[in-house]
Motif scaffolding. Structure first.
Motif, PDB file in Angstrom:
ATOM      1  N   HIS A 492      30.027  32.643  14.635  1.00  0.00           N
ATOM      2  CA  HIS A 492      29.520  31.514  15.413  1.00  0.00           C
ATOM      3  C   HIS A 492      30.102  30.183  14.965  1.00  0.00           C
ATOM      4  O   HIS A 492      29.925  29.173  15.646  1.00  0.00           O
ATOM      5  CB  HIS A 492      27.994  31.447  15.287  1.00  0.00           C
ATOM      6  N   ALA A 493      30.791  30.157  13.815  1.00  0.00           N
ATOM      7  CA  ALA A 493      31.159  28.884  13.188  1.00  0.00           C
ATOM      8  C   ALA A 493      32.630  28.523  13.344  1.00  0.00           C
ATOM      9  O   ALA A 493      33.127  27.667  12.617  1.00  0.00           O
ATOM     10  CB  ALA A 493      30.790  28.929  11.697  1.00  0.00           C
ATOM     11  N   TYR A 494      33.314  29.140  14.286  1.00  0.00           N
ATOM     12  CA  TYR A 494      34.735  28.805  14.440  1.00  0.00           C
ATOM     13  C   TYR A 494      34.889  27.450  15.117  1.00  0.00           C
ATOM     14  O   TYR A 494      34.043  27.044  15.926  1.00  0.00           O
ATOM     15  CB  TYR A 494      35.457  29.890  15.229  1.00  0.00           C
ATOM     16  N   PRO A 495      35.953  26.700  14.830  1.00  0.00           N
ATOM     17  CA  PRO A 495      36.159  25.405  15.488  1.00  0.00           C
ATOM     18  C   PRO A 495      36.542  25.587  16.949  1.00  0.00           C
ATOM     19  O   PRO A 495      37.470  26.335  17.264  1.00  0.00           O
ATOM     20  CB  PRO A 495      37.306  24.777  14.681  1.00  0.00           C
ATOM     21  N   ARG A 496      35.809  24.906  17.827  1.00  0.00           N
ATOM     22  CA  ARG A 496      36.114  25.028  19.260  1.00  0.00           C
ATOM     23  C   ARG A 496      37.410  24.324  19.607  1.00  0.00           C
ATOM     24  O   ARG A 496      38.019  24.598  20.645  1.00  0.00           O
ATOM     25  CB  ARG A 496      34.969  24.440  20.087  1.00  0.00           C
ATOM     26  N   ALA A 497      37.835  23.407  18.780  1.00  0.00           N
ATOM     27  CA  ALA A 497      39.131  22.749  18.975  1.00  0.00           C
ATOM     28  C   ALA A 497      39.761  22.531  17.609  1.00  0.00           C
ATOM     29  O   ALA A 497      39.065  22.261  16.620  1.00  0.00           O
ATOM     30  CB  ALA A 497      38.963  21.417  19.702  1.00  0.00           C
ATOM     31  N   VAL A 498      41.074  22.678  17.554  1.00  0.00           N
ATOM     32  CA  VAL A 498      41.827  22.425  16.318  1.00  0.00           C
ATOM     33  C   VAL A 498      42.864  21.346  16.629  1.00  0.00           C
ATOM     34  O   VAL A 498      43.686  21.497  17.543  1.00  0.00           O
ATOM     35  CB  VAL A 498      42.526  23.693  15.805  1.00  0.00           C
ATOM     36  N   HIS A 499      42.784  20.245  15.878  1.00  0.00           N
ATOM     37  CA  HIS A 499      43.711  19.130  16.061  1.00  0.00           C
ATOM     38  C   HIS A 499      44.730  19.146  14.912  1.00  0.00           C
ATOM     39  O   HIS A 499      44.346  19.267  13.745  1.00  0.00           O
ATOM     40  CB  HIS A 499      42.971  17.804  16.074  1.00  0.00           C
ATOM     41  N   PHE A 500      45.982  19.016  15.253  1.00  0.00           N
ATOM     42  CA  PHE A 500      47.029  18.987  14.241  1.00  0.00           C
ATOM     43  C   PHE A 500      47.431  17.530  14.004  1.00  0.00           C
ATOM     44  O   PHE A 500      47.864  16.830  14.930  1.00  0.00           O
ATOM     45  CB  PHE A 500      48.217  19.835  14.686  1.00  0.00           C
ATOM     46  N   VAL A 501      47.258  17.056  12.777  1.00  0.00           N
ATOM     47  CA  VAL A 501      47.458  15.643  12.449  1.00  0.00           C
ATOM     48  C   VAL A 501      48.421  15.508  11.270  1.00  0.00           C
ATOM     49  O   VAL A 501      48.632  16.449  10.503  1.00  0.00           O
ATOM     50  CB  VAL A 501      46.113  14.963  12.103  1.00  0.00           C
ATOM     51  N   ASP A 502      48.992  14.305  11.135  1.00  0.00           N
ATOM     52  CA  ASP A 502      49.949  14.061  10.056  1.00  0.00           C
ATOM     53  C   ASP A 502      49.248  13.901   8.709  1.00  0.00           C
ATOM     54  O   ASP A 502      49.792  14.275   7.663  1.00  0.00           O
ATOM     55  CB  ASP A 502      50.782  12.812  10.367  1.00  0.00           C
TER      56      ASP A 502
END
Length: 520
Positions: A492-502
Motif C-alpha cells: 500500500h505504501a508505494y509512491p504514486r508518482a516518482v520525480h527525477f531531480v538533480d
C-alpha cells in the motif's frame, strides 16, 4: 469537583481496579469472565456470487480453542515473556492466537498483511519473536526467516487445537505485564516498538464507553485492520474487554461489500478510517441507513463528508484522535455523559482519564493527571523515549509531535504534524521506510519521500529521486521503483508518482527539507 465529574472519576477508578492489579490475567479479562454463549465475533466471507457468508464465534468457543492452542504453543517452547508474531487478516484464528499467546504470558506482535518480507522481518527481529502464526496467503513472506518458526492457519492449525488438551491455568502477568508489542511508523529511523501492558485495557474500555458509546444493543463494527493500533485496540481488544461483538470482514475493501455488510448485518455503531467514509460519499446510491453512531480516526474529516453522513448514514460522523502510544484520548465523544455539539475542524475534548493541553506548540498529555495513560517508553530506545517527555523519568508532559491549539472552551484543533509521517487511508507511513527501499536501487543515489494531498486517501506518497550519472529517468524506471517498494516494504505504501531531480533541498547540516518538496 462536580457530582457529575466525580461520578466519571469513580468510573475510571473502577476500571483501573479491574485491569491494573498485581494479578491481572489478560485471558480472564478478555474472554473467560464473559458469558460463554455470547457471540464475540462474526466472521464474514464473500462468496463466489457476492453473497455474505457469516460464522459466529462465541466466547465459550474462543475460551476453549485458545486454551487448546496455548497448550500446543507451550509444547513448541513458547512461555511467559516470549514474543509471537501474528500475520493475518480479519479472521477468527487471529483472535484465537492472540488469546492463546496471552494465556501463556507471552507477547503478541501484530503484523500488517500488506507488509512485504523486509518490513515483517524487521518487526519480528526487533521483537525477538520465536514464532510467527500466519495464513496461507501470507506464508511465502515468512518462509526461510532465520530463527523463526511458522504456524499456518488451516489443517495444521486446526489439528493442533483438536489434538491438544485445554491449558489448565492462564499466566497472570499483572497490570504492568506486556500483552502486545506494536511497532509505530518510522519517520527518521526504524519503527519503534511500543509495549502495550495489560492495564492499557482500562483505556480501551473507556474509549469504547465514552468515545464510541458502544451499547449492549448495538451491532458494532470497527472495520479497521488489526495490524494497526485502531483496529487492534478497538476492533479486537476493546470489544473483548467489554464483552461486545465485533464483525470481522475477511475481504478487501469495496464500497459495495461494505454497504452490504451495513445493511445485511444491521450495523448501528460504525468505526472506520476517513477513507472509507470518503469512498462511500462518492456514491450517490448509498443512502437511507440508520446508524446510531459513526466515528472516524486517523486524520481529520472534511466538512463535506460530515454533512453527507447525516443524510446517507443517519447520523453525523465524529472525529477522534489518538496515537499508537496511548490509543484514543481526544474525541468528539458520543456518550451522553460527555457528548457536546461538534464544531467543524475540532478534534473534540480530552477523554475522561486523560488531561491534555498544548505544550511547546504540540498537543500533549499531562502524565501526572492522566490515570489512563499507560505508555512508559519505546522498546530498547531510551533516547527516543526521552524526546517524548518534558520531565525526567518519563514525567511532565508527553509530547505527541502533532501541532495544535486549544480554545478557552477546552476544544482542541489539529494544525499540523511536527514530524514527516504520512497518513494515507488511515495508515501512518514513515518516509524512512520507503526511502530505505528506494535507495537500494543502483540507479538512485539520493531520495526523499513526502505526502501529497489526495481527495480519496487523504494523502498519497510521492518520491523525489536523484539518479546516478548517465541514468535517464523515464516511465519504465518509475514503475520499477514502485514495484521495488511494493516488494521491499508494503504493497500500500508505494509512491504514486516518482520525480527525477538533480538534487534535494537540504539544510546546511544535510537534513532534507521536505516542506520544499511538498511545495513543488
Amino acid at each position: 469537583m462536580s457530582e457529575h465529574a466525580a461520578a466519571i472519576s469513580t468510573q475510571i477508578d473502577d476500571w483501573l481496579a479491574v485491569y491494573d492489579t498485581a494479578d491481572s490475567d489478560a485471558a480472564y479479562l478478555l474472554v473467560d469472565r464473559h458469558d460463554p454463549a455470547r457471540v464475540a465475533f462474526t466472521q464474514i466471507e464473500v462468496g463466489a456470487d457476492g453473497e455474505l457468508l457469516t460464522e459466529d464465534l462465541t466466547y465459550g468457543q474462543l475460551a476453549d480453542q485458545s486454551r487448546r492452542l496455548a497448550t500446543a504453543l507451550a509444547a513448541r517452547g513458547i512461555g511467559c515473556g516470549d514474543t509471537v508474531g501474528v500475520l493475518m487478516g480479519k479472521r477468527s484464528e487471529l483472535v484465537v492466537s492472540l488469546l492463546a499467546i496471552a494465556r501463556l504470558g507471552a507477547v503478541y506482535i501484530p503484523l500488517f498483511t500488506a507488509f512485504a518480507t523486509p518490513a515483517i522481518e524487521m518487526r519480528l527481529t526487533g521483537g525477538a519473536a520465536k514464532l510467527v502464526i500466519t495464513e496461507p496467503s501470507q506464508v511465502d513472506k515468512v518462509k526461510g526467516l532465520e530463527g523463526v518458526e511458522t504456524l499456518v492457519a488451516g489443517p495444521e492449525f486446526d489439528a493442533l487445537i483438536a489434538d491438544s488438551e485445554p491449558l489448565a491455568e492462564s499466566v497472570a502477568v499483572g497490570g504492568d505485564g506486556m500483552l502486545v508489542l506494536l511497532f509505530t511508523s518510522g519517520t527518521t529511523g526504524n519503527p519503534k516498538g511500543v509495549p502495550v501492558p495489560v492495564r492499557a485495557l482500562a483505556g480501551f474500555h473507556a474509549y469504547m464507553h465514552y468515545g464510541l458509546d458502544v451499547s449492549d444493543d448495538d451491532v458494532y463494527w470497527n472495520a479497521a485492520d488489526p495490524g494497526w493500533a485502531y483496529g487492534l485496540y478497538y476492533g479486537i481488544l476493546g470489544p473483548l474487554a467489554i464483552g461486545q461483538r465485533n464483525l470481522l470482514l475477511h475481504a478487501g475493501f469495496s464500497p459495495e461489500v461494505f454497504v452490504k455488510v451495513l445493511g445485511e448485518l444491521g450495523v448501528t455503531n460504525l468505526a472506520s478510517a476517513p477513507t472509507v467514509y470518503r469512498s462511500l460519499s462518492n456514491n450517490p446510491s448509498i443512502t437511507g441507513f440508520g446508524l446510531r453512531r459513526a466515528s472516524s480516526a486517523g486524520e481529520p474529516l472534511t466538512p463535506d463528508v460530515v454533512s453527507w453522513a447525516v443524510g446517507a448514514l443517519g447520523c453525523e460522523v465524529r472525529d477522534h484522535y489518538g496515537q499508537t502510544e496511548h490509543g484514543m484520548f481526544i474525541n468528539n465523544h458520543w456518550h451522553d455523559d460527555v457528548r457536546k455539539p461538534v464544531i467543524p475542524g475540532s478534534m473534540g475534548f480530552s477523554m475522561p482519564g486523560f488531561t491534555c493541553g498544548i505544550e511547546r506548540g504540540e498537543i500533549a498529555i499531562d502524565t501526572a493527571a492522566s490515570p489512563l495513560m499507560w505508555f512508559t517508553g519505546y522498546l530498547d530506545a531510551p533516547e527516543k523515549t526521552a524526546e517524548r517527555f518534558t520531565g525526567p523519568d518519563r514525567t511532565g508532559w508527553y509530547l505527541t509531535a502533532d501541532a495544535g491549539r486549544q480554545e478557552e472552551d477546552g476544544r482542541f484543533y489539529f494544525t499540523a504534524r511536527d514530524d514527516d509521517v504520512i497518513i494515507m487511508a488511515g495508515y501512518r507511513i514513515g518516509p524512512f521506510d520507503v526511502e530505505s527501499v528506494l535507495i537500494t536501487h543502483p540507479s538512485v543515489i539520493d531520495v526523499a519521500v513526502v505526502g501529497r494531498p489526495d481527495q480519496l486517501r487523504g494523502e498519497v506518497l510521492e518520491a523525489f529521486c536523484v539518479l546516478a550519472d548517465g541514468v535517464v529517468g523515464d516511465d519504465a524506471l518509475e514503475q520499477e521503483l514502485q514495484v521495488l517498494v511494493k516488494e521491499g516494504f508494503a504493497a500500500h505504501a508505494y509512491p504514486r508518482a516518482v520525480h527525477f531531480v538533480d538534487e534535494l533541498p537540504k539544510t546546511p547540516s544535510g537534513k532534507i527539507q521536505r516542506f520544499k518538496l511538498r511545495q513543488n
